[in-house]
Design a protein around this motif. Sequence first.
Motif, PDB file in Angstrom:
ATOM      1  N   LYS A  65       0.833  -1.200   0.000  1.00  0.00           N
ATOM      2  CA  LYS A  65       0.000   0.000   0.000  1.00  0.00           C
ATOM      3  C   LYS A  65       0.867   1.250   0.000  1.00  0.00           C
ATOM      4  CE  LYS A  65      -3.665   2.293   2.559  1.00  0.00           C
ATOM      5  NZ  LYS A  65      -4.468   2.284   3.791  1.00  0.00           N
ATOM      6  N   MET A  66       1.940   1.230   0.807  1.00  0.00           N
ATOM      7  CA  MET A  66       2.849   2.375   0.849  1.00  0.00           C
ATOM      8  C   MET A  66       3.537   2.568  -0.496  1.00  0.00           C
ATOM      9  SD  MET A  66       2.780   4.196   3.466  1.00  0.00           S
ATOM     10  CE  MET A  66       4.142   5.183   2.935  1.00  0.00           C
ATOM     11  N   GLU A  67       3.939   1.475  -1.146  1.00  0.00           N
ATOM     12  CA  GLU A  67       4.588   1.583  -2.445  1.00  0.00           C
ATOM     13  C   GLU A  67       3.645   2.211  -3.464  1.00  0.00           C
ATOM     14  OE1 GLU A  67       6.035  -2.285  -3.441  1.00  0.00           O
ATOM     15  OE2 GLU A  67       7.750  -2.116  -2.091  1.00  0.00           O
ATOM     16  N   ASN A  68       2.352   1.878  -3.378  1.00  0.00           N
ATOM     17  CA  ASN A  68       1.391   2.489  -4.300  1.00  0.00           C
ATOM     18  C   ASN A  68       1.322   3.993  -4.067  1.00  0.00           C
ATOM     19  OD1 ASN A  68       0.781   0.072  -5.508  1.00  0.00           O
ATOM     20  ND2 ASN A  68      -0.964  -0.344  -4.185  1.00  0.00           N
ATOM     21  N   LEU A 100       2.215   7.213  -6.728  1.00  0.00           N
ATOM     22  CA  LEU A 100       1.392   8.397  -6.950  1.00  0.00           C
ATOM     23  C   LEU A 100       2.212   9.670  -6.743  1.00  0.00           C
ATOM     24  CD1 LEU A 100      -1.915   7.302  -5.169  1.00  0.00           C
ATOM     25  CD2 LEU A 100      -1.467   7.447  -7.635  1.00  0.00           C
ATOM     26  N   ALA A 101       3.090   9.661  -5.738  1.00  0.00           N
ATOM     27  CA  ALA A 101       3.945  10.826  -5.493  1.00  0.00           C
ATOM     28  C   ALA A 101       4.890  11.042  -6.665  1.00  0.00           C
ATOM     29  CB  ALA A 101       4.732  10.633  -4.200  1.00  0.00           C
ATOM     30  N   PHE A 102       5.454   9.968  -7.193  1.00  0.00           N
ATOM     31  CA  PHE A 102       6.385  10.099  -8.311  1.00  0.00           C
ATOM     32  C   PHE A 102       5.673  10.444  -9.614  1.00  0.00           C
ATOM     33  CE2 PHE A 102       9.526   7.932  -5.609  1.00  0.00           C
ATOM     34  CZ  PHE A 102      10.633   8.722  -5.876  1.00  0.00           C
ATOM     35  N   THR A 118       6.455  13.770   2.641  1.00  0.00           N
ATOM     36  CA  THR A 118       5.295  13.302   1.870  1.00  0.00           C
ATOM     37  C   THR A 118       4.722  12.007   2.423  1.00  0.00           C
ATOM     38  OG1 THR A 118       6.232  14.301  -0.111  1.00  0.00           O
ATOM     39  CG2 THR A 118       4.500  12.669  -0.434  1.00  0.00           C
ATOM     40  N   THR A 119       5.596  11.041   2.706  1.00  0.00           N
ATOM     41  CA  THR A 119       5.120   9.717   3.116  1.00  0.00           C
ATOM     42  C   THR A 119       4.990   9.562   4.623  1.00  0.00           C
ATOM     43  OG1 THR A 119       7.367   8.838   3.154  1.00  0.00           O
ATOM     44  CG2 THR A 119       6.109   8.592   1.100  1.00  0.00           C
ATOM     45  N   LYS A 120       5.593  10.488   5.386  1.00  0.00           N
ATOM     46  CA  LYS A 120       5.562  10.432   6.856  1.00  0.00           C
ATOM     47  C   LYS A 120       6.127   9.109   7.381  1.00  0.00           C
ATOM     48  CE  LYS A 120       2.197  13.960   7.382  1.00  0.00           C
ATOM     49  NZ  LYS A 120       2.658  14.682   6.266  1.00  0.00           N
ATOM     50  N   GLN A 121       7.233   8.685   6.771  1.00  0.00           N
ATOM     51  CA  GLN A 121       7.903   7.442   7.150  1.00  0.00           C
ATOM     52  C   GLN A 121       9.328   7.756   7.605  1.00  0.00           C
ATOM     53  OE1 GLN A 121       6.512   4.344   7.176  1.00  0.00           O
ATOM     54  NE2 GLN A 121       4.623   5.424   6.709  1.00  0.00           N
ATOM     55  N   TYR A 132       9.368   0.808 -13.346  1.00  0.00           N
ATOM     56  CA  TYR A 132       8.236   1.298 -12.556  1.00  0.00           C
ATOM     57  C   TYR A 132       7.666   2.596 -13.106  1.00  0.00           C
ATOM     58  CZ  TYR A 132       9.778  -2.102  -9.098  1.00  0.00           C
ATOM     59  OH  TYR A 132      10.131  -3.257  -8.461  1.00  0.00           O
ATOM     60  N   ARG A 133       8.383   3.227 -14.017  1.00  0.00           N
ATOM     61  CA  ARG A 133       7.926   4.502 -14.576  1.00  0.00           C
ATOM     62  C   ARG A 133       6.894   4.277 -15.664  1.00  0.00           C
ATOM     63  NH1 ARG A 133      13.308   6.744 -16.453  1.00  0.00           N
ATOM     64  NH2 ARG A 133      14.409   6.242 -14.563  1.00  0.00           N
TER      65      ARG A 133
END
Length: 115
Positions: free
Chosen positions: A48-51, A55-57, A71-74, A105-106
């Motif tokens: 879920k985090m990777e998804n 979206l951020a990229f 952005t991700t708060k990680q 992934y792009r």
Amino acid sequence: MAESRELDVTESSNSVRLPQHLDKVVTTNYKPVANHQYNIEYKRKKKKMENNWFLAFEKHQYYNLKDLEDTTKQPVLYLKEILKEIGIQDVKGIHKDTWELKPEYRHSQGEEKSD
């Protein structure tokens, strides 16, 4: 009264547990669990985090580590672990010390529209 104390001491020194003779070897076999529940949850959250990262990229091609942290708060260590899997760090040029997605992934918006 002294005699009663001696009886208590001798009684307590006698073991209640007695050895038993076993005819066969006793074994307990535990079957391993293929995937524990906490592993399944961790993988689900990671996916879920990777998804969210993808979206951020999609918004920006390059991110520095501080911006991704905001952005991700990680935590930074977790970010680096994920980025090593899905990203490439640019070490020189205009985008020095930034991260971008690996080519596999792009995907650009133009490619999506042509499909």
